[in-house]
Design a protein around this motif. Sequence first.
Motif, short mmCIF file in Angstrom:
data_model
loop_
_atom_site.label_atom_id
_atom_site.label_comp_id
_atom_site.label_asym_id
_atom_site.label_seq_id
_atom_site.Cartn_x
_atom_site.Cartn_y
_atom_site.Cartn_z
N GLU A 189 93.25 -6.00 24.35
CA GLU A 189 93.27 -5.93 22.74
C GLU A 189 94.66 -6.12 22.30
O GLU A 189 94.83 -6.52 21.15
CB GLU A 189 92.64 -4.38 22.44
CG GLU A 189 91.18 -4.06 22.64
CD GLU A 189 90.96 -2.75 22.29
OE1 GLU A 189 90.42 -2.87 20.98
OE2 GLU A 189 90.96 -1.91 23.31
N VAL A 190 95.62 -6.01 22.98
CA VAL A 190 96.90 -6.40 22.67
C VAL A 190 97.88 -7.39 23.39
O VAL A 190 98.79 -7.74 23.03
CB VAL A 190 97.77 -4.92 22.64
CG1 VAL A 190 97.35 -3.88 21.53
CG2 VAL A 190 97.84 -4.41 23.75
N SER A 191 96.94 -8.24 23.86
CA SER A 191 97.60 -9.09 24.84
C SER A 191 98.37 -10.18 24.07
O SER A 191 99.56 -10.49 24.60
CB SER A 191 96.71 -9.99 25.84
OG SER A 191 95.35 -10.79 25.19
N SER A 192 97.82 -10.63 23.08
CA SER A 192 98.72 -11.60 22.37
C SER A 192 99.82 -11.08 21.71
O SER A 192 100.87 -11.72 21.80
CB SER A 192 97.86 -12.25 21.00
OG SER A 192 97.61 -11.20 19.98
N ASP A 193 100.27 -9.64 21.26
CA ASP A 193 101.26 -9.23 21.15
C ASP A 193 102.29 -9.22 22.23
O ASP A 193 103.30 -9.37 22.13
CB ASP A 193 101.02 -7.76 20.57
CG ASP A 193 100.34 -7.88 19.20
OD1 ASP A 193 100.51 -8.65 18.42
OD2 ASP A 193 99.47 -6.88 18.84
N ILE A 194 101.71 -8.78 23.36
CA ILE A 194 102.63 -8.55 24.53
C ILE A 194 103.11 -9.99 24.99
O ILE A 194 104.27 -10.05 25.39
CB ILE A 194 101.64 -7.87 25.81
CG1 ILE A 194 101.17 -6.52 25.43
CG2 ILE A 194 102.46 -8.03 27.11
CD1 ILE A 194 100.45 -5.89 26.38
N LYS A 195 102.38 -10.94 24.99
CA LYS A 195 102.99 -12.22 25.23
C LYS A 195 104.05 -12.59 24.30
O LYS A 195 105.03 -13.15 24.70
CB LYS A 195 101.95 -13.37 25.13
CG LYS A 195 100.96 -13.30 26.45
CD LYS A 195 99.74 -14.39 26.25
CE LYS A 195 98.64 -13.77 27.18
NZ LYS A 195 97.46 -14.63 26.93
N GLY A 196 103.87 -12.28 22.91
CA GLY A 196 104.72 -12.58 22.02
C GLY A 196 105.91 -11.75 22.28
O GLY A 196 107.18 -12.59 22.12
N ILE A 197 105.94 -10.75 22.43
CA ILE A 197 107.16 -9.85 22.82
C ILE A 197 107.97 -10.15 24.08
O ILE A 197 109.18 -10.35 23.88
CB ILE A 197 106.56 -8.40 22.94
CG1 ILE A 197 106.10 -7.73 21.73
CG2 ILE A 197 107.64 -7.52 23.55
CD1 ILE A 197 105.33 -6.57 21.86
N MET A 198 107.11 -10.54 24.99
CA MET A 198 107.86 -11.13 26.33
C MET A 198 108.55 -12.47 25.99
O MET A 198 109.73 -12.50 26.38
CB MET A 198 106.84 -11.26 27.46
CG MET A 198 106.29 -9.91 28.12
SD MET A 198 105.05 -10.13 29.22
CE MET A 198 105.69 -11.11 30.30
N ALA A 199 108.05 -13.24 25.02
CA ALA A 199 108.68 -14.42 25.01
C ALA A 199 109.94 -14.12 24.03
O ALA A 199 111.09 -14.83 24.29
CB ALA A 199 107.87 -15.63 24.09
N ASP A 200 109.75 -13.38 23.04
CA ASP A 200 110.77 -13.09 22.10
C ASP A 200 112.01 -12.38 22.81
O ASP A 200 112.99 -12.65 22.52
CB ASP A 200 110.41 -12.26 20.86
CG ASP A 200 109.41 -13.09 20.16
OD1 ASP A 200 109.71 -14.25 20.19
OD2 ASP A 200 108.97 -12.64 18.97
N ILE A 201 111.80 -11.53 23.91
CA ILE A 201 112.66 -10.83 24.44
C ILE A 201 113.83 -11.93 24.96
O ILE A 201 114.90 -11.81 25.07
CB ILE A 201 112.36 -9.76 25.79
CG1 ILE A 201 111.74 -8.78 24.82
CG2 ILE A 201 113.55 -9.34 26.30
CD1 ILE A 201 111.07 -7.75 25.78
#
Length: 195
Positions: free
Chosen positions: A164-176
């Motif tokens: 349910e939150v996978s797109s947010d997690i991918k974006g966070i990982m990329a942004d880190i």
Amino acid sequence: MKILLSGITVLALTAGLVGCNNNKGALDRNDNDVRPIGYYSNEGDNRGDLDRSKGPVTDMMDNNRTDHNVTYHEDYDGALAEKIRNRVNSMNNVDDAHVILNDNNVIVGIDTSENDKSAVDQRVYREVKKLVPNRDVRVTTDDSIVNRIKNVDNNLRDGKTTNEVSSDIKGIMADIGKAGTNLGDAVKRPFENNR
């Protein structure tokens, strides 16, 4: 004159009392003719994120989640996330930590008042790596990314699945990864994730 004034006063009071009772059922205590009144309640709410001891208005307005019952989804390793979170929270110069586990990744967002945030990042990274040596660890103190990590962590703590939150997690990982070189893209990223 006194008798006339007393008579007018008694007449005015009597008329006033008679006027108050022109509704025959006004004094009927068993009359259930009231509008339904709604009450705020978190009864049966399995999130448990509301501080139940301070009243309904405080419950609705309070975003403090430090004292709520955590209800991770059964497929999420909430015990490990809590272990990492508690360990990081016990470290010096860490005000609050938020942890997301995704596949082989551990993402840690740290609120700190320390001026040398990169030193805090490195200390936290080393400590978390000791707890999970076989996982990829990413640590950030960037305020905008930490707020996003906090939101995802709270959603996971409330029982949502990682799907349910996978797109947010991918974006966070990329942004880190990008935060050190191009913070402007990291700030734009939250709006791109949810399309």
